[in-house]
Write a protein that holds these residues in place. Structure first.
Motif, PDB file in Angstrom:
ATOM      1  N   ASP A 162     109.701 -43.220  -4.238  1.00 38.86           N
ATOM      2  CA  ASP A 162     110.519 -44.431  -4.170  1.00 38.86           C
ATOM      3  C   ASP A 162     111.766 -44.238  -5.031  1.00 38.86           C
ATOM      4  N   TYR A 163     112.955 -44.458  -4.431  1.00 48.00           N
ATOM      5  CA  TYR A 163     114.223 -44.238  -5.118  1.00 48.00           C
ATOM      6  C   TYR A 163     114.796 -45.514  -5.733  1.00 48.00           C
ATOM      7  N   ILE A 164     114.089 -46.659  -5.563  1.00 48.44           N
ATOM      8  CA  ILE A 164     114.601 -47.944  -6.038  1.00 48.44           C
ATOM      9  C   ILE A 164     113.686 -48.579  -7.076  1.00 48.44           C
ATOM     10  N   GLU A 165     112.393 -48.620  -6.813  1.00 51.24           N
ATOM     11  CA  GLU A 165     111.454 -49.331  -7.670  1.00 51.24           C
ATOM     12  C   GLU A 165     111.182 -48.575  -8.972  1.00 51.24           C
ATOM     13  N   ASP A 166     110.509 -49.284  -9.907  1.00 52.72           N
ATOM     14  CA  ASP A 166     110.216 -48.696 -11.223  1.00 52.72           C
ATOM     15  C   ASP A 166     109.308 -47.476 -11.107  1.00 52.72           C
ATOM     16  N   ILE A 167     108.326 -47.538 -10.211  1.00 54.44           N
ATOM     17  CA  ILE A 167     107.415 -46.404 -10.030  1.00 54.44           C
ATOM     18  C   ILE A 167     108.069 -45.460  -9.024  1.00 54.44           C
ATOM     19  N   ALA A 168     108.588 -44.347  -9.528  1.00 54.46           N
ATOM     20  CA  ALA A 168     109.358 -43.448  -8.674  1.00 54.46           C
ATOM     21  C   ALA A 168     108.468 -42.558  -7.819  1.00 54.46           C
ATOM     22  N   ARG A 169     107.341 -42.123  -8.379  1.00 56.42           N
ATOM     23  CA  ARG A 169     106.449 -41.229  -7.643  1.00 56.42           C
ATOM     24  C   ARG A 169     105.003 -41.649  -7.847  1.00 56.42           C
ATOM     25  N   GLN A 170     104.219 -41.586  -6.766  1.00 53.87           N
ATOM     26  CA  GLN A 170     102.782 -41.826  -6.837  1.00 53.87           C
ATOM     27  C   GLN A 170     102.061 -40.680  -6.136  1.00 53.87           C
ATOM     28  N   ARG A 171     101.096 -40.101  -6.827  1.00 53.89           N
ATOM     29  CA  ARG A 171     100.271 -39.041  -6.239  1.00 53.89           C
ATOM     30  C   ARG A 171      98.816 -39.464  -6.307  1.00 53.89           C
ATOM     31  N   THR A 172      98.094 -39.220  -5.220  1.00 51.14           N
ATOM     32  CA  THR A 172      96.698 -39.660  -5.138  1.00 51.14           C
ATOM     33  C   THR A 172      95.839 -38.555  -4.537  1.00 51.14           C
ATOM     34  N   ILE A 173      94.704 -38.313  -5.171  1.00 53.96           N
ATOM     35  CA  ILE A 173      93.689 -37.442  -4.595  1.00 53.96           C
ATOM     36  C   ILE A 173      92.350 -38.142  -4.787  1.00 53.96           C
ATOM     37  N   GLY A 174      91.549 -38.220  -3.715  1.00 53.01           N
ATOM     38  CA  GLY A 174      90.305 -38.966  -3.823  1.00 53.01           C
ATOM     39  C   GLY A 174      89.247 -38.485  -2.855  1.00 53.01           C
ATOM     40  N   THR A 175      88.021 -38.932  -3.089  1.00 56.53           N
ATOM     41  CA  THR A 175      86.909 -38.585  -2.212  1.00 56.53           C
ATOM     42  C   THR A 175      85.842 -39.659  -2.311  1.00 56.53           C
ATOM     43  N   GLY A 176      85.038 -39.782  -1.228  1.00 56.50           N
ATOM     44  CA  GLY A 176      83.985 -40.779  -1.236  1.00 56.50           C
ATOM     45  C   GLY A 176      83.413 -41.014   0.144  1.00 56.50           C
ATOM     46  N   PRO A 177      82.362 -41.834   0.238  1.00 48.40           N
ATOM     47  CA  PRO A 177      81.693 -42.070   1.518  1.00 48.40           C
ATOM     48  C   PRO A 177      82.417 -43.127   2.354  1.00 48.40           C
ATOM     49  N   GLY A 178      82.169 -43.080   3.660  1.00 48.15           N
ATOM     50  CA  GLY A 178      82.725 -44.065   4.576  1.00 48.15           C
ATOM     51  C   GLY A 178      81.733 -44.406   5.670  1.00 48.15           C
ATOM     52  N   TYR A 179      81.996 -45.511   6.357  1.00 45.89           N
ATOM     53  CA  TYR A 179      81.112 -45.965   7.432  1.00 45.89           C
ATOM     54  C   TYR A 179      81.969 -46.387   8.622  1.00 45.89           C
ATOM     55  N   GLN A 180      81.656 -45.823   9.798  1.00 47.70           N
ATOM     56  CA  GLN A 180      82.365 -46.131  11.037  1.00 47.70           C
ATOM     57  C   GLN A 180      81.555 -47.186  11.803  1.00 47.70           C
ATOM     58  N   PHE A 181      82.049 -48.428  11.818  1.00 45.58           N
ATOM     59  CA  PHE A 181      81.335 -49.492  12.513  1.00 45.58           C
ATOM     60  C   PHE A 181      81.382 -49.282  14.030  1.00 45.58           C
ATOM     61  N   TRP A 182      82.568 -48.952  14.555  1.00 46.62           N
ATOM     62  CA  TRP A 182      82.686 -48.579  15.958  1.00 46.62           C
ATOM     63  C   TRP A 182      83.973 -47.786  16.157  1.00 46.62           C
ATOM     64  N   ASP A 183      84.015 -47.002  17.228  1.00 44.05           N
ATOM     65  CA  ASP A 183      85.190 -46.218  17.586  1.00 44.05           C
ATOM     66  C   ASP A 183      85.074 -45.898  19.075  1.00 44.05           C
ATOM     67  N   ASP A 184      85.775 -46.651  19.910  1.00 44.01           N
ATOM     68  CA  ASP A 184      85.695 -46.467  21.348  1.00 44.01           C
ATOM     69  C   ASP A 184      87.051 -46.782  21.964  1.00 44.01           C
ATOM     70  N   GLU A 185      87.102 -46.879  23.290  1.00 40.56           N
ATOM     71  CA  GLU A 185      88.351 -47.124  23.993  1.00 40.56           C
ATOM     72  C   GLU A 185      88.940 -48.494  23.695  1.00 40.56           C
ATOM     73  N   LEU A 186      88.126 -49.416  23.186  1.00 48.59           N
ATOM     74  CA  LEU A 186      88.592 -50.773  22.907  1.00 48.59           C
ATOM     75  C   LEU A 186      88.976 -50.982  21.451  1.00 48.59           C
ATOM     76  N   GLY A 187      88.850 -49.947  20.622  1.00 52.21           N
ATOM     77  CA  GLY A 187      89.265 -50.093  19.235  1.00 52.21           C
ATOM     78  C   GLY A 187      88.351 -49.363  18.283  1.00 52.21           C
ATOM     79  N   ALA A 188      88.621 -49.541  16.983  1.00 50.87           N
ATOM     80  CA  ALA A 188      87.837 -48.861  15.952  1.00 50.87           C
ATOM     81  C   ALA A 188      87.906 -49.660  14.661  1.00 50.87           C
ATOM     82  N   PHE A 189      86.866 -49.500  13.833  1.00 51.53           N
ATOM     83  CA  PHE A 189      86.839 -50.144  12.522  1.00 51.53           C
ATOM     84  C   PHE A 189      86.008 -49.287  11.580  1.00 51.53           C
ATOM     85  N   SER A 190      86.614 -48.895  10.452  1.00 47.44           N
ATOM     86  CA  SER A 190      85.899 -48.096   9.455  1.00 47.44           C
ATOM     87  C   SER A 190      86.277 -48.561   8.055  1.00 47.44           C
TER      88      SER A 190
END
Length: 343
Positions: free
Chosen positions: A212-240
């Motif tokens: 960001d060239y305007i706001e007070d926080i100029a740079r943000q770096r993130t590295i992360g890991t963890g579990p997830g759950y896929q409720f559905w993923d099909d032709e009509l949409g997805a939610f995780s």
């Protein structure tokens, strides 16, 4: 005699043309028999997430509950998967007794239970079960009044999956000027790799960067890991949902730096409505640092897409970016209307 021979009608040629036309017509239509006795004709697009999507000339894309299917027939070359990893390529699907279908291929035909099938899709040229989808949204706004405003936005989101692996890539660029003075100028990129443990649960690793060239926080770096759950993923949409432990590094415009660990919940939701002409979507994350560097953070968007054609759409969305309680707070809200392409 020659005159009499010239009046003979070419019956063999006509019969050949009718046979070819009849065969071509049968190839174009797949058939689905339902348990209530109904029969639907069209083209099988995909089966995933408990829904069989049938493309029809009379009703567009129809999503059929797989539990209501008795058997089906297709002359397409299809990949039939009975688990999340391996699949069998069938040159045709042949109807069988209720609750079953026969896979026709170069070897002996194989009859399988419909309940054992996890996915049906068109095989890809190199990686047969490879799927790739995404959107590119563009927003441009010019306003000439007491305050001249130029606003540009590009948002890219794409996802690819093969077997138990899923790749998620997002990138965004925002720039806004008022009377030739920059009020917004930032870009971000994010990559996540999901490894599915079973049909629903997955483990995610994520990398992110924002400049960001305007706001007070100029740079943000993130590295992360963890579990997830896929409720559905099909032709009509997805939610995780995914719960991550993140290491975050902040670099302020003053040159000062902070780093800390945070617990984050990420969501990714989209749903098609009105025969897949309208898409409702929302994605983002909310986080709470484990140390006292910041109170909380929120980076989210929500909106609607209206499909003008199979690949083009109009979109309207709202975005919110908050980092509260840090050495340099961020609080941005953006609304945009634009044009996009999808695949």
């Amino acid at each position: 005699m020659s005159a009499i021979r010239s009046t003979h009608f070419p019956w063999p040629r006509l019969l050949l043309c009718l046979a070819v036309s009849s065969a071509s017509a049968s190839v174009l239509a797949d058939t689905v028999w339902l348990k209530n006795g109904d029969r639907l004709s069209g083209t099988i697009r995909v089966f995933d997430g408990g829904k069989l999507v049938l493309q029809t000339s009379y009703g567009g894309n129809i999503a059929i509950d797989w539990k209501q299917v008795a058997t089906l027939e297709s002359d397409q070359d299809l990949l039939v998967k009975q688990d999340n990893v391996s699949g069998e390529r069938a040159k045709a699907l042949v109807p069988a007794e209720p609750g079953k279908v026969t896979l026709a291929n170069d070897g002996a035909p194989k009859t399988v239970e419909l309940a054992s099938i996890e996915q049906i899709m068109k095989p890809k040229p190199l990686i047969e079960d490879f799927t790739w989808k995404g959107n590119i949204d563009l927003g441009i706004d010019y306003k000439r009044a007491d305050k001249d405003t130029d606003d540009y936005e590009v948002d890219i989101k794409t996802q690819a999956r093969h077997g138990l692996w899923r790749h998620n890539v997002e990138a965004e660029y925002n720039r806004e000027k008022q009377n030739q003075e920059e009020t917004t100028n930032n870009w971000s990129a994010d990559y996540a790799l999901d490894r599915f443990l079973d049909e629903k649960w997955f483990w995610q690793g994520r990398l992110g960067y924002k400049r960001d060239y305007i706001e007070d926080i100029a740079r943000q770096r993130t590295i992360g890991t963890g579990p997830g759950y896929q409720f559905w993923d099909d032709e009509l949409g997805a939610f995780s949902l995914a719960g991550l432990v993140n290491r975050r590094d902040f670099e302020y415009a003053t040159g000062e730096k902070d780093n800390f660990y945070a617990l984050t919940v990420r969501w990714d939701y989209n749903r098609y409505l009105l025969g897949k002409t309208v898409e409702l979507f929302s994605n983002g994350e909310v986080g709470k640092p484990l140390e006292g560097v910041a109170d909380y953070s929120l980076d989210a968007e929500a909106g609607l897409r209206y499909k003008v054609t199979d690949w083009a759409s109009l979109n309207i969305k709202a975005e919110k970016d908050i980092v509260s309680g840090s050495g340099g707070d961020t609080d941005e809200t953006r609304y945009s209307l634009g044009f996009g392409v999808g695949w």
